[in-house]
Design an enzyme around this catalytic site. Sequence first.
Site, PDB file in Angstrom:
ATOM      1  N   SER A 278       0.711  -1.240  -0.039  1.00  0.00           N
ATOM      2  CA  SER A 278      -0.076   0.082   0.211  1.00  0.00           C
ATOM      3  C   SER A 278       0.930   1.085  -0.087  1.00  0.00           C
ATOM      4  O   SER A 278       0.580   2.084  -0.955  1.00  0.00           O
ATOM      5  CB  SER A 278      -0.943   0.122   1.160  1.00  0.00           C
TER       6      SER A 278
ATOM      7  N   GLU B 199       8.945  -5.895  -6.583  1.00  0.00           N
ATOM      8  CA  GLU B 199       8.032  -6.671  -5.520  1.00  0.00           C
ATOM      9  C   GLU B 199       8.392  -8.168  -6.078  1.00  0.00           C
ATOM     10  O   GLU B 199       8.422  -8.617  -7.211  1.00  0.00           O
ATOM     11  CB  GLU B 199       6.617  -6.092  -5.972  1.00  0.00           C
TER      12      GLU B 199
ATOM     13  N   CYS C 153      -2.059  -5.880   3.031  1.00  0.00           N
ATOM     14  CA  CYS C 153      -3.263  -5.673   3.192  1.00  0.00           C
ATOM     15  C   CYS C 153      -4.425  -6.228   2.147  1.00  0.00           C
ATOM     16  O   CYS C 153      -5.234  -6.582   2.399  1.00  0.00           O
ATOM     17  CB  CYS C 153      -3.487  -4.222   3.273  1.00  0.00           C
TER      18      CYS C 153
ATOM     19  N   CYS D 256      -5.892  -7.281   5.458  1.00  0.00           N
ATOM     20  CA  CYS D 256      -7.404  -6.442   5.553  1.00  0.00           C
ATOM     21  C   CYS D 256      -8.385  -7.103   4.691  1.00  0.00           C
ATOM     22  O   CYS D 256      -9.491  -7.236   4.876  1.00  0.00           O
ATOM     23  CB  CYS D 256      -7.082  -4.996   5.249  1.00  0.00           C
TER      24      CYS D 256
ATOM     25  N   LYS E 276      -9.110 -10.739   4.917  1.00  0.00           N
ATOM     26  CA  LYS E 276      -9.723 -11.045   6.162  1.00  0.00           C
ATOM     27  C   LYS E 276     -11.220 -10.665   6.411  1.00  0.00           C
ATOM     28  O   LYS E 276     -12.079 -11.166   6.968  1.00  0.00           O
ATOM     29  CB  LYS E 276      -8.817 -10.279   7.312  1.00  0.00           C
ATOM     30  N   LYS E 277     -11.139  -9.241   5.608  1.00  0.00           N
ATOM     31  CA  LYS E 277     -12.786  -8.688   5.933  1.00  0.00           C
ATOM     32  C   LYS E 277     -13.637  -9.331   4.850  1.00  0.00           C
ATOM     33  O   LYS E 277     -15.117  -9.627   5.555  1.00  0.00           O
ATOM     34  CB  LYS E 277     -12.363  -7.292   5.201  1.00  0.00           C
TER      35      LYS E 277
ATOM     36  N   TYR F 114      -3.600  -3.258  -9.199  1.00  0.00           N
ATOM     37  CA  TYR F 114      -2.577  -2.546  -8.604  1.00  0.00           C
ATOM     38  C   TYR F 114      -1.373  -2.486  -9.639  1.00  0.00           C
ATOM     39  O   TYR F 114      -0.880  -1.346  -9.668  1.00  0.00           O
ATOM     40  CB  TYR F 114      -2.194  -3.112  -7.154  1.00  0.00           C
TER      41      TYR F 114
ATOM     42  N   GLY G 108      14.504  -7.161  -4.352  1.00  0.00           N
ATOM     43  CA  GLY G 108      15.539  -5.910  -4.235  1.00  0.00           C
ATOM     44  C   GLY G 108      16.170  -5.769  -2.742  1.00  0.00           C
ATOM     45  O   GLY G 108      15.578  -5.982  -1.852  1.00  0.00           O
TER      46      GLY G 108
ATOM     47  N   TYR H 144      -5.400  -7.606  17.371  1.00  0.00           N
ATOM     48  CA  TYR H 144      -6.368  -7.832  16.245  1.00  0.00           C
ATOM     49  C   TYR H 144      -6.466  -8.777  15.551  1.00  0.00           C
ATOM     50  O   TYR H 144      -7.695  -9.474  15.239  1.00  0.00           O
ATOM     51  CB  TYR H 144      -5.789  -6.521  15.089  1.00  0.00           C
TER      52      TYR H 144
ATOM     53  N   GLU I 158      -9.914 -11.263  15.739  1.00  0.00           N
ATOM     54  CA  GLU I 158     -10.704 -11.504  14.224  1.00  0.00           C
ATOM     55  C   GLU I 158     -10.773 -12.734  14.043  1.00  0.00           C
ATOM     56  O   GLU I 158     -11.706 -13.232  13.425  1.00  0.00           O
ATOM     57  CB  GLU I 158     -10.023 -10.605  13.280  1.00  0.00           C
TER      58      GLU I 158
ATOM     59  N   ARG J 190      -1.957 -13.308  27.078  1.00  0.00           N
ATOM     60  CA  ARG J 190      -1.257 -13.140  28.008  1.00  0.00           C
ATOM     61  C   ARG J 190      -1.940 -12.274  29.304  1.00  0.00           C
ATOM     62  O   ARG J 190      -1.486 -12.332  30.368  1.00  0.00           O
ATOM     63  CB  ARG J 190       0.226 -12.752  27.945  1.00  0.00           C
TER      64      ARG J 190
ATOM     65  N   THR K 169      -2.715   0.327   7.210  1.00  0.00           N
ATOM     66  CA  THR K 169      -2.734   0.421   6.048  1.00  0.00           C
ATOM     67  C   THR K 169      -3.044   2.063   5.363  1.00  0.00           C
ATOM     68  O   THR K 169      -2.186   2.676   4.630  1.00  0.00           O
ATOM     69  CB  THR K 169      -3.755  -0.428   5.131  1.00  0.00           C
TER      70      THR K 169
ATOM     71  N   HIS L  40     -32.461   9.414  13.253  1.00  0.00           N
ATOM     72  CA  HIS L  40     -33.357   8.318  13.819  1.00  0.00           C
ATOM     73  C   HIS L  40     -34.353   7.582  13.181  1.00  0.00           C
ATOM     74  O   HIS L  40     -34.899   7.916  12.095  1.00  0.00           O
ATOM     75  CB  HIS L  40     -34.253   9.098  14.845  1.00  0.00           C
TER      76      HIS L  40
ATOM     77  N   GLU M 281     -26.892   7.919  16.426  1.00  0.00           N
ATOM     78  CA  GLU M 281     -27.232   9.085  17.110  1.00  0.00           C
ATOM     79  C   GLU M 281     -27.013   9.171  18.620  1.00  0.00           C
ATOM     80  O   GLU M 281     -27.023  10.207  19.288  1.00  0.00           O
ATOM     81  CB  GLU M 281     -28.824   9.181  16.947  1.00  0.00           C
TER      82      GLU M 281
END
Length: 494
Positions: free
Chosen positions: A32, A52, A70, A75, A78-79, A127, A143, A210, A214, A231, A343, A469, A474
């Site tokens: 990212s 890369e 990510c 991310c 996972k989501k 990407y 690299g 996290y 998750e 722990r 990220t 509402h 709210e």
Amino acid sequence: MSRKMLIDGETNRTNEEGIHYDFDLFVIGAGSGGVRAARFSANYGAKVGICELPFHPISSEVIGGVGGTCVIRGCVPKKILVYGAAFGGELEDARNYGWELNEKVDFNWKKLLHKKTEEITRLNGIYKRMLGNAGVKLFEGEGKIVDPNEVEVTQLDGTKLCYSAKHILIATGGRAQRPPIPGQELGITSDEALSLEELPKRAVVLGGGYIAVEFASIWRGMGATVDLFFRKELPLRGFDDEMRAVVARNLEGRGINLHPRTNLSELIKTADGIKVVTEHGEELMADVVLFATGRTPNTKRLNLSAVGVATDEIGAIKVDEYSRSNVPSIWAVGDVTNRINLTPVALMEGTCFAKTIFGGQPTKLDYSYVPCAVFSIPPLSVVGLSEEHAIEQVNGEILIFTSTFNPMKNTISGRQEKTVMKLVVEAETEKVLGASMCGPDAPEIMQGIAVALKCGATKAQFDSTVGIHPSAAEEFVTMRSVTRRVNGKPKTNL
């Protein structure tokens, strides 16, 4: 080793000092932060190269992929799994809303896994196209830095090529680590957890951050028996203690077995699976053991010491407020610097780098009021100071406002799971210093709250805002009564 001085027939760059470089910027790592820095730098007119490792869902020292952690093994996938797992509870809740469902609803893990892999492959391609459209030259290979203005790229066939650059940016992210216990090779990290061939029926998760919380939610939502070991007394160390307790209560309410103050001491392979031995001598069996025990900066193979780049005790690159290392031509952004390992922070660091170096706008990233979310089921999201951090940092009295309620959806479904919201306010100025929420849609709501806190909103401004509402959101503008008052560090004239 060959020396590559011409790229696609272009002549190399000559800067104002008369020194010839192949690139104005060469980026190591196309996650990212690296992709953002490369694209934005190219948009400012810089000649940019980036390298890369080849793509694969599970990373190693020689496998990665454009998009980085990510997009490929963090991310995003996972989501997707969180969405998949959440349907388990949604189907249960649907019955009281009139949906007549069979008692047994089958879940096809392989189908979801296939769809997840299709999506990350699609994003990997996007990407790559974004880099190409910006005019960035992409090299597939590993690299490393050979001198302050030179990068060596080892291609897939082993060929090594060197490229010179006025600026080198390191954006290689981090890697999951394993605890040094006997049988650790039997466990997996989040990389493998996102690509398991079979859904485990019995899962053990070690860790309290996290990733641990998750994945515990994901596997439990898909029907597995889950034991979570950590722990501390509560999971999610560093978050507001009151909200940590809410998350722990919700995890147990969803059927996850919590084991606080407990570490694992050994894993043993058996015919029935993996025998898990705790430090207290307890034993249980598991099909999979996930180590979610932290990540370390991915710097080991970059050759940093040879060129004098300073790192800290865990290998993170030390940088100044502009992301510059102690070597003037070498910079670093993202998790490899171990600042705030998120990220969106890496993206912003990449943006600030491009503005500073090629945009003529020296820009420091403001790390205050960075919102974040833990995608447990239900999720936790926060921005600003926790109550504990406010007590440490604020002079004088602090006002705590909380609201605990049963979400409207639960009143019909019958689910016993409260939503909790919290505001931390400096009494003297009425400035809202922090906000937290644990409940459905918390991250979507907290993004808007973050804008308000970034702008310095006061409690009076929250109170004068009309709510939507009926909504959970709210509640943030209707918390009128102070729950408690606490004292921050005492004022001093010294």
